[in-house]
Design an enzyme around this catalytic site. Structure first.
Site, PDB file in Angstrom:
ATOM      1  N   HIS A 151       0.828  -1.214   0.000  1.00  0.00           N
ATOM      2  CA  HIS A 151       0.000   0.000   0.000  1.00  0.00           C
ATOM      3  C   HIS A 151       0.862   1.265   0.000  1.00  0.00           C
ATOM      4  CE1 HIS A 151      -3.619  -2.427   0.947  1.00  0.00           C
ATOM      5  NE2 HIS A 151      -2.779  -3.121   1.696  1.00  0.00           N
ATOM      6  N   SER A 184      17.422  16.848 -17.994  1.00  0.00           N
ATOM      7  CA  SER A 184      16.655  18.089 -18.006  1.00  0.00           C
ATOM      8  C   SER A 184      17.348  19.134 -18.860  1.00  0.00           C
ATOM      9  CB  SER A 184      16.484  18.612 -16.577  1.00  0.00           C
ATOM     10  OG  SER A 184      15.872  19.881 -16.583  1.00  0.00           O
TER      11      SER A 184
END
Length: 461
Positions: free
Chosen positions: A186, A316
């Site tokens: 989870h 980037s």
């Protein structure tokens, strides 16, 4: 541009002088200027295997002369050698039975075969319909070419790529069996796990997909050839389909057979639906694996950073020094495309109205694209990412030692509720699990040391 005149039942039409196709191919080229998705060359090679086998079968059955058989086989072998790739210009957006591509192959084979006969002084001539397409219909040849092409590409491209990536994960699994890390469910902390155990899950996903692929591809060995127009086998000898399958098998090394029910073979593509379902299953596993890896490698300073992966290129255009998990991103996009293709294949395969499915080219295009994307994606992911996975043990140990879920090991000794109190107290007051356990009075320091051992928790049996 220099042209020659070709004709069909619609009349005469100009064809480029340097191209081997005929009138029907030229009409299709003009009538369907749709998209850039050309009929995959592997489908053409599948057709060449079929036309070659058909010539041999027709000759064996006394329906084709020695000279014509030899000429057709010669032309087909040239296609299979990749010598004639630029003579197949049609797109997949054509008739749904693939008739134009069948005729494209018939016309090119007849052109090359006639050159062969002329060169050898023969007075025979090869007709694209009467000789190359003898005992056949587009309705049984296109699905046959589909199956021949698909089986070959699964065997030669997809399965090797899948095997290589699985082997890499097996090596990493064995290499990292001694590294204990925190498990997560989870997206929350869970009980410990070995890094090798986590990777073993990835490895077994691929192993299971190999098994599924091996099973589903068996059905692709069934060929529609012999069914001709509607499955009855009109204009073909009763043994024609079986003999063609025999010759295709001899030339490819694969155990193709003529389908026992041609009515099914022409109108249903459930074998391909099953095959692509396996491709989708593989895509879902690759999506999960790639996501796990990029999450585990997130950072480098503010992420999980439990593993490092190769730095392949700048990430980037504005942030200097940034490096991204580009191989994972590539593989997840491949997975999404394959899932989309599965929807297309499923819908298209459901459209078998009466005796014929007329969505064959788009079924073929999407299935082959999925095979190529998965194969190429796994190969480059393996080479540029998976092989270079390395653990960052300092971070792994820090997370393990900070985890409150180690408290699970206390359940058998003090019970679930008391163990939960210890975990909540530690979290609320900023204590270590050991400090909270001792302060609670439920365990002594020696008991804690005896019962909370991550190495025992990863191999409890």
């Amino acid at each position: 541009m220099s042209v020659r005149i070709e004709h069909d039942t619609f009349g005469e039409i100009e064809v480029p002088e340097d191209k081997y196709w005929g009138a029907q191919t030229e009409r299709s080229k003009r009538n369907f200027p749709v998209g850039k998705e050309h009929m995959p060359i592997q489908v053409i090679y599948g057709f060449a295997q079929l036309k070659r086998g058909a010539a041999l079968a027709n000759h064996e059955l006394g329906k084709l002369s020695d000279e014509k058989k030899n000429a057709i086989v010669y032309a087909c072998d040239r296609i299979l050698n990749g010598e004639l790739d630029n003579h197949f210009p049609l797109v997949i957006w054509q008739t749904g039975s693939g008739t134009q591509s069948n005729m494209n192959v018939n016309e090119v084979v007849s052109y090359v075969a006639n050159e062969y006969l002329k060169k050898h002084g023969s007075k025979e001539t090869i007709h694209p319909n009467d000789d190359v397409n003898k005992s056949q219909s587009s309705n049984d040849t296109f699905p046959t070419a589909m199956h021949v092409a698909l089986f070959h590409e699964v065997e030669t491209k997809l399965e090797p790529a899948l095997n290589h990536l699985r082997q890499t994960f097996k090596e990493k699994e064995d290499q990292y069996q001694s590294i204990i890390k925190i498990g997560r469910t989870h997206l929350q902390d869970a009980t410990p796990i070995k890094l090798g155990q986590e990777i073993s899950g990835w490895r077994y996903m691929l192993e299971k997909c190999e098994q599924l692929l091996s099973e589903s591809k068996k059905h692709i060995l069934n060929l529609a050839i012999g069914g001709t127009a509607v499955g009855t086998g009109i204009n073909a000898h009763p043994e024609f389909g079986h003999k063609v399958a025999k010759y295709i098998s001899q030339n490819t090394g694969y155990a193709f057979v003529s389908s026992e029910n041609k009515f099914h073979a022409l109108t249903s593509h459930d074998e391909i639906v099953q095959l692509h379902g396996t491709l989708k299953a593989l895509a879902t596993d690759l999506m999960k694996i790639a996501n796990d890896i990029r999450w585990l490698a997130s950072g480098p300073r503010a992420g999980l950073a439990e593993i490092s992966i190769p730095e392949n290129e700048p990430g980037s255009s504005i942030m200097p020094g940034k490096v991204n998990p580009t191989q994972c991103e590539m593989l997840t996009m491949v997975a999404v495309q394959v899932m989309g293709n599965d929807t297309t294949v499923g819908i298209a395969s459901s459209q078998g109205n009466f005796e014929l499915n007329v969505f064959k080219p788009v079924i073929m295009h999407n299935t082959l694209q999925s095979i190529y994307l998965l194969a190429d994606g796994m190969n480059t992911f393996n080479k540029n990412c998976a092989i270079g996975i390395q653990p960052i043990e300092e971070n792994i140990n820090n997370y393990l030692n900070q985890s409150l879920m180690l408290v699970t090991a206390l359940n058998p000794h003090i019970g679930y509720e008391k163990a939960a109190q210890i975990a909540k107290k530690a979290h609320k007051e900023g204590l270590t699990l050991k400090e909270s356990a001792i302060e609670s009075g439920y365990v002594t320091e020696s008991q804690f040391e005896e019962w909370i051992k991550p190495e025992d928790m990863v191999d409890p049996h």
